[in-house]
Design a protein around this motif. Structure first.
Motif, PDB file in Angstrom:
ATOM      1  N   SER A 134       1.135  -1.270   0.220  1.00  0.00           N
ATOM      2  CA  SER A 134      -0.104  -0.135   0.117  1.00  0.00           C
ATOM      3  C   SER A 134       1.006   1.296  -0.276  1.00  0.00           C
ATOM      4  O   SER A 134       0.335   2.008   0.847  1.00  0.00           O
ATOM      5  N   PRO A 193      -7.905  -4.536  -5.966  1.00  0.00           N
ATOM      6  CA  PRO A 193      -8.979  -3.632  -4.844  1.00  0.00           C
ATOM      7  C   PRO A 193     -10.364  -2.167  -5.686  1.00  0.00           C
ATOM      8  O   PRO A 193      -9.901  -1.480  -6.899  1.00  0.00           O
ATOM      9  N   ASN A 194     -11.368  -1.980  -5.871  1.00  0.00           N
ATOM     10  CA  ASN A 194     -12.111  -0.628  -6.025  1.00  0.00           C
ATOM     11  C   ASN A 194     -12.320   0.510  -5.536  1.00  0.00           C
ATOM     12  O   ASN A 194     -12.474   0.062  -4.108  1.00  0.00           O
ATOM     13  N   CYS A 254      -7.856   7.299  -1.566  1.00  0.00           N
ATOM     14  CA  CYS A 254      -8.546   6.232  -1.971  1.00  0.00           C
ATOM     15  C   CYS A 254      -8.784   6.945  -3.911  1.00  0.00           C
ATOM     16  O   CYS A 254      -9.117   5.753  -4.226  1.00  0.00           O
ATOM     17  N   LEU A 277      -7.389   5.056  -7.274  1.00  0.00           N
ATOM     18  CA  LEU A 277      -7.774   4.304  -6.827  1.00  0.00           C
ATOM     19  C   LEU A 277      -7.990   4.010  -8.420  1.00  0.00           C
ATOM     20  O   LEU A 277      -8.900   3.650  -9.319  1.00  0.00           O
ATOM     21  N   ALA A 285      -9.746   8.877   4.308  1.00  0.00           N
ATOM     22  CA  ALA A 285     -10.108   7.575   3.884  1.00  0.00           C
ATOM     23  C   ALA A 285      -9.485   6.206   3.442  1.00  0.00           C
ATOM     24  O   ALA A 285      -9.305   5.590   4.394  1.00  0.00           O
ATOM     25  N   MET A 286      -8.462   6.495   3.320  1.00  0.00           N
ATOM     26  CA  MET A 286      -7.607   5.596   2.429  1.00  0.00           C
ATOM     27  C   MET A 286      -7.218   4.198   3.167  1.00  0.00           C
ATOM     28  O   MET A 286      -6.812   3.395   2.899  1.00  0.00           O
ATOM     29  N   THR A 287      -6.453   5.207   4.792  1.00  0.00           N
ATOM     30  CA  THR A 287      -5.767   4.624   5.913  1.00  0.00           C
ATOM     31  C   THR A 287      -6.772   3.151   6.758  1.00  0.00           C
ATOM     32  O   THR A 287      -6.686   2.768   7.878  1.00  0.00           O
ATOM     33  N   GLY A 288      -7.990   4.244   6.499  1.00  0.00           N
ATOM     34  CA  GLY A 288      -9.166   3.665   7.143  1.00  0.00           C
ATOM     35  C   GLY A 288     -10.136   4.534   8.047  1.00  0.00           C
ATOM     36  O   GLY A 288     -10.908   4.699   8.774  1.00  0.00           O
TER      37      GLY A 288
END
Lengths: 190, 587
Positions: free
Chosen positions: B110, B338-339, B366, B369, B444-447
Motif C-alpha cells: 500500500s 481493489p476498487n 482512495c 484507484l 479515507a484510504m488508511t481507514g
C-alpha cells in the motif's frame, strides 16, 4: 507439537480477519504459541485478502510458505483456487461455494471460470465446498459466513471445539453473539 | 503476568504506555496507522493526528522540550516529510525521551516506493531498534525511551508490514512510575540550532554514536543463538524469523539494534563461522557495514534486493544459485483488484475527467484507484501534495491548447498535508491550472482517520472543521466553486467551464465518505435494472461500480444491480438513456 499452518482467504469485507482472530485467540487460550499475519490496506476495498495463522509449541515465522498449509479455508471459490498453491500435499481445503464477482468480471473485462469447482477438485482431492451463506442466513445474518467457515473446520484443528466456542462467545456482543454461535454450530454440522 | 495477542502496532502503543509517554502524534499511513489508534485508548497518552509527518514530529519535539516522553509514528515515506526536523533533532537531542516509529512497506502492499528506512538512522546519526515480533515491539519501544534519555538522542524504531500487522503473544508489564513532571527549562546552547551552537553539537553526535556502539555490544537484544554447524547468520527484524525457520542448525547473531552495529560482537561471531550470511530485507544495510570492516559475507548476491523477503524467496535464494523470483499470481485467474466502494463520491469525478479528456495529476488516497480501468483517469501520481504542484510545472511548459487539459486532483487530507503549499505557489507564481479538491471530510484510504476537515479529533473531541473554500480564497484564488460529485450534470458543466478558463480555479467536490458512520449520508434506497428497457449499451459499466454486474447468461446480455451493495448514489441512473434503471422504492 508440529506447527499447524492455516491459510484463510477471501474478499475484503467478508470477515477473514475476524475468523483469523478467533483461531489465534483460541490457540492462545489453549496455551499454544501462535502467530497471525495478513496484509491489509489496499486489499480492504473489495480486493483479495489472505491471512496466515500458525500454531505450535514455538512459532518463528509468521508467514506460511507455499506448499506447507495443513488447511486452506476460503470464503470464496475463486480465492480458493488463487491460493491453492499454499496447500501441502494432502492438505485440506474447505471453501464457501458462493461466488463473488471481482470488479474485472462485473465490468465485463474478465470471465469468472464456470468450472471453478472442478478446477478446485483437480488441485485438491481433499476439498470440501459448502454453502456458507445459506447456513449464515439460517443462523440469522448472512454476514456470519466467517463463523460458519470456522465451524466447518473446527474438528480439523489442534484446538478443542469448547475453546473455540468460548472465544467466539467472548469476542462477539449483543445479538451478534447468538447469531455467531448458531453459525458456528451450523458450520460444524455441514 | 498477563499474556495478550497483539499486533506489532498494538504492542508499540502498549510499550509507549508502559514507558509513561504523555504525547503521541502521527499522520496516518499504512502500515503504521494503528499505533495511534491504539495509543489513544490509554488515558495517560494525549494522542492526535497531525496534518503531516513533519508537524507530527515537531509536536513530539515540543513535548520532549517540556520534559515529557513523546512517541511519533509514520510510514516510511512519511519520514521523508519529517526528515528536516529529524536531522536537526539529532544534534539537539532530547529532554523527555523521543521515539520515532517508522513502518516500512516492502513489496509496496500500500505504498508508492519501498525505501529502506534503516538508511535514515545512519544518515541522521540516531540509534534504531528493529523488533522481530510483537513482544519485542513492546519491549524495544519501552527500552527506546530509556535509551533516548540516557544518551540524549532521539531513537528510531523500525517495523515493516509483517511486524506492524502481524499478531503474536505479548507479556504485558506494569508502566513505569516516578517520571519527572514536565516544566519549562531554558537551554539555548542545546535547543537553539544556530550555526555556532550546531558546530559545538556535531562532535557530540559523533561521540554519542561511538558510545552507543560500545554499549550495544553488551546488550541482550544483540545476542548469539548457538547452532551446531559451521554456518553463521547475521540478521534482524522479520528476517530473523525466516532465518530461524529455514536454517535451524545455523549460529545466529540476532541484532535488536540495527544502528549503530556492535562491531566487536560481529567480529567475534564472524571469526567462529566458516560461512557467514547476512540475511536482510531490501538494502544491504548491515552487509555493507560488515564488508567495510573487512569481513567477507554472503548477502545480496543471492538474496533479493526488491520486494518482501518471504520465507519462500529466502529458501529459493539459499538453495539455488539464482535470485529468487518474485511471486506471481497465476495469470489465468481473473484478478481481484481493489476498487472504489459502491457509492464512493470520487467515482463521478473521475468518470467526468475521463470523458473530458483531462490530463490528471493526482496524489495519494482512495482516489488513486481512479487510475484503474474502466475509469483509467489518473495520469501522474508522485506523492502527497504533488497533484497541484505537478500541474503548475506542466502548465509552465505546455502549449496553450494542452495547458487547459491539466487538472490537479487531491483529497482534503492530502491538500492539508502539503497540497496547500503547492496551491500557494500556483497563486503566487501565476499558475493557471484547474485544481480539484475531493473533500470527503476524512482520511479515507488508511481507514477513515479524522483530519482538520472532520470536525473531530482522534480522541473524539469536537474541533472547528476547516473551511476549505475560505482557505482557498484567502490564499488568493479568485474562482472557487463547490460542487456535488453525485450530480454528473453539474460536475461536467463546472469542470468544462473551469478547464476552459485561462486562470487558476479551484473546484471543491464535497460529499462525505460513504463509509464514515458518523457523517455518512442518510441511507438512500438501492437501484435496480428494468430488464425490458436495458439495451445492453454498457454505459453504466463505465463507472466501474462494484454494485453493477454484467450478466451474460440470459436471453440478452444486460446489467444487473446488486441491491446488497448498491448505496443508491444514482450515478448510473443519470447515465442511462433508456430509463432502464430505477429506484427500488418498495423497500
Amino acid at each position: 507439537m508440529q506447527i499447524f499452518n492455516i491459510v484463510i482467504a477471501g474478499v475484503g469485507g467478508q470477515g477473514v480477519l475476524m475468523a483469523s482472530k478467533v483461531l489465534s485467540e483460541s490457540a492462545l487460550a489453549s496455551g499454544m504459541d501462535v502467530k497471525q499475519n495478513e496484509v491489509h490496506g489496499m486489499a480492504q476495498r473489495g480486493g483479495s485478502v489472505i491471512s496466515f495463522v500458525r500454531i505450535g509449541d514455538q512459532v518463528s515465522s509468521p508467514v506460511v510458505m507455499p506448499g506447507t498449509a495443513d488447511l486452506l479455508i476460503s470464503f470464496e471459490p475463486l480465492e480458493a483456487l488463487r491460493y491453492s498453491h499454499y496447500l501441502k500435499p494432502g492438505g485440506r481445503l474447505v471453501y464457501n461455494k458462493v461466488t463473488i464477482n471481482p470488479s474485472t468480471v462485473a465490468a465485463g473485462l474478465a470471465i469468472y471460470p464456470a468450472d471453478v469447482e472442478q478446477q478446485i477438485d483437480a488441485v485438491c482431492t481433499e476439498a470440501l465446498g459448502i454453502d456458507a451463506l445459506s447456513i449464515a442466513r439460517e443462523a440469522g445474518n448472512g454476514k456470519a459466513v466467517n463463523m460458519v467457515m470456522v465451524g466447518t473446520v473446527m474438528k480439523q484443528l489442534p484446538i478443542t471445539e469448547e475453546v473455540i466456542t468460548a472465544v467466539v462467545k467472548q469476542l462477539s456482543q449483543g445479538k451478534g453473539r447468538e447469531v455467531n454461535l448458531k453459525a458456528l454450530a451450523g458450520g460444524a454440522a455441514a | 503476568m498477563q499474556r495478550s495477542l497483539m499486533s506489532g502496532n498494538e504492542a508499540i502503543a502498549r510499550g509507549a504506555f508502559e514507558a509513561g509517554v504523555r504525547v503521541a502524534s502521527a499522520y496516518p499511513g499504512t502500515p503504521s496507522t494503528e499505533i495511534l489508534e491504539n495509543a489513544v485508548n490509554y488515558p495517560s497518552i494525549d494522542a492526535s493526528w497531525s496534518p503531516n509527518e513533519k508537524v507530527a514530529l515537531e509536536v513530539g519535539i515540543g513535548a520532549s522540550f517540556g520534559g515529557a516522553r513523546a512517541l511519533v509514528a509514520m510510514k516510511h515515506v512519511g519520514v521523508n516529510v519529517a526528515a528536516d526536523p529529524l536531522f536537526t533533532l539529532s544534534y539537539i537531542g532530547v529532554r523527555g525521551g523521543l521515539v520515532l516509529v517508522c513502518a516500512d512497506d516492502p513489496e509496496m502492499h500500500s505504498s508508492q516506493n519501498e525505501q529502506d528506512s534503516r538508511n535514515y538512522a545512519k544518515f541522521a546519526k540516531v540509534p534504531m531498534f528493529e523488533p522481530s515480533d510483537s513482544e519485542e515491539a513492546r519491549a524495544f519501544t519501552r527500552l527506546a525511551f530509556e535509551l533516548s534519555e540516557e544518551f540524549d538522542t532521539p531513537v528510531m524504531l523500525r517495523t515493516n508490514t509483517r511486524i506492524s500487522h502481524g499478531k503474536s503473544i505479548v507479556n504485558l508489564q506494569e508502566p513505569v512510575s516516578g517520571l519527572p513532571e514536565p516544566s519549562l527549562v531554558r537551554d539555548p546552547a542545546k535547543m537553539v540550532m544556530l550555526p555556532a551552537n550546531a558546530r559545538r553539537r556535531h562532535p557530540l553526535v559523533e561521540e554519542r554514536i561511538r558510545r552507543l556502539e560500545e554499549w550495544a555490544g553488551e546488550q541482550p537484544f544483540n545476542r548469539v543463538e548457538e547452532g551446531t554447524g559451521e554456518v553463521g547468520v547475521i540478521c534482524s527484524g522479520i528476517a530473523y524469523q525466516y532465518a530461524r525457520q529455514l536454517l535451524p542448525e545455523a549460529h545466529i547473531l540476532k541484532l535488536g539494534m540495527v544502528y549503530p552495529l556492535p562491531k566487536q560482537l560481529i567480529r567475534d561471531f564472524a571469526g567462529r563461522c566458516k560461512t557467514l550470511y547476512v540475511i536482510e530485507e531490501l538494502d544491504p544495510f548491515i552487509e555493507e557495514q560488515i564488508r567495510a570492516m573487512g569481513i567477507e559475507v554472503k548477502g545480496k548476491e543471492i538474496i533479493p534486493l526488491c520486494g518482501e523477503l518471504t520465507p519462500g524467496r529466502l529458501e529459493t535464494a539459499l538453495k539455488g544459485d539464482e535470485q529468487a523470483a518474485p511471486f506471481i499470481h497465476p495469470e489465468e485467474l481473473p484478478g481481484r483488484p481493489p476498487n472504489m466502494c459502491a457509492g464512493c463520491s470520487h467515482r463521478g469525478v473521475f468518470y467526468t475527467l475521463k470523458k473530458l479528456g483531462a490530463f490528471v495529476t493526482g496524489d495519494i488516497g482512495c482516489y488513486t484507484l481512479g487510475f484503474l480501468p474502466p475509469l483509467s483517469a489518473m495520469d501522474t501520481c508522485v506523492c502527497m501534495g504533488a497533484g497541484i504542484s505537478n500541474a503548475t510545472g506542466l502548465t509552465k511548459v505546455l502549449p496553450p491548447e494542452e495547458k487547459q487539459k491539466v487538472v490537479g486532483v487531491m483529497g482534503d487530507s492530502t491538500f492539508l498535508h502539503t497540497g496547500i503549499n503547492s496551491l500557494i505557489d500556483m497563486v503566487y507564481n501565476g499558475g493557471c491550472g484547474t485544481v480539484m479538491i475531493l473533500d470527503n471530510r476524512i482520511t479515507a484510504m488508511t481507514g477513515r482517520q479524522e483530519n482538520p476537515t472532520s470536525g473531530q479529533t482522534l480522541s473524539g473531541i469536537e474541533s472547528p472543521p476547516i473551511d476549505l473554500q475560505a482557505l482557498c480564497r484567502v490564499i488568493g484564488v479568485e474562482h472557487v466553486q463547490i460542487i456535488d460529485p453525485y450530480d454528473l450534470g453539474q460536475t461536467t458543466a463546472v469542470l468544462k467551464q473551469e478547464m476552459a478558463r485561462p486562470e487558476l480555479s479551484v473546484i471543491i467536490a464535497r460529499r462525505p465518505c460513504m463509509l464514515d458512520r458518523r457523517k455518512g449520508p442518510e441511507p438512500t434506497p438501492p437501484l435496480r435494472v428494468v430488464e425490458e428497457n436495458c439495451s445492453s449499451c454498457k454505459a453504466c459499466l463505465k463507472l466501474g461500480c462494484p454494485a453493477i454486474e454484467w450478466q451474460q447468461d440470459g436471453a440478452k446480455p444486460l446489467a444487473r444491480i446488486n441491491s446488497s451493495q448498491c448505496s443508491g448514489c444514482q450515478l448510473c441512473l443519470q447515465l442511462c438513456k433508456f430509463e432502464a434503471i430505477e429506484v427500488c422504492d418498495d423497500e
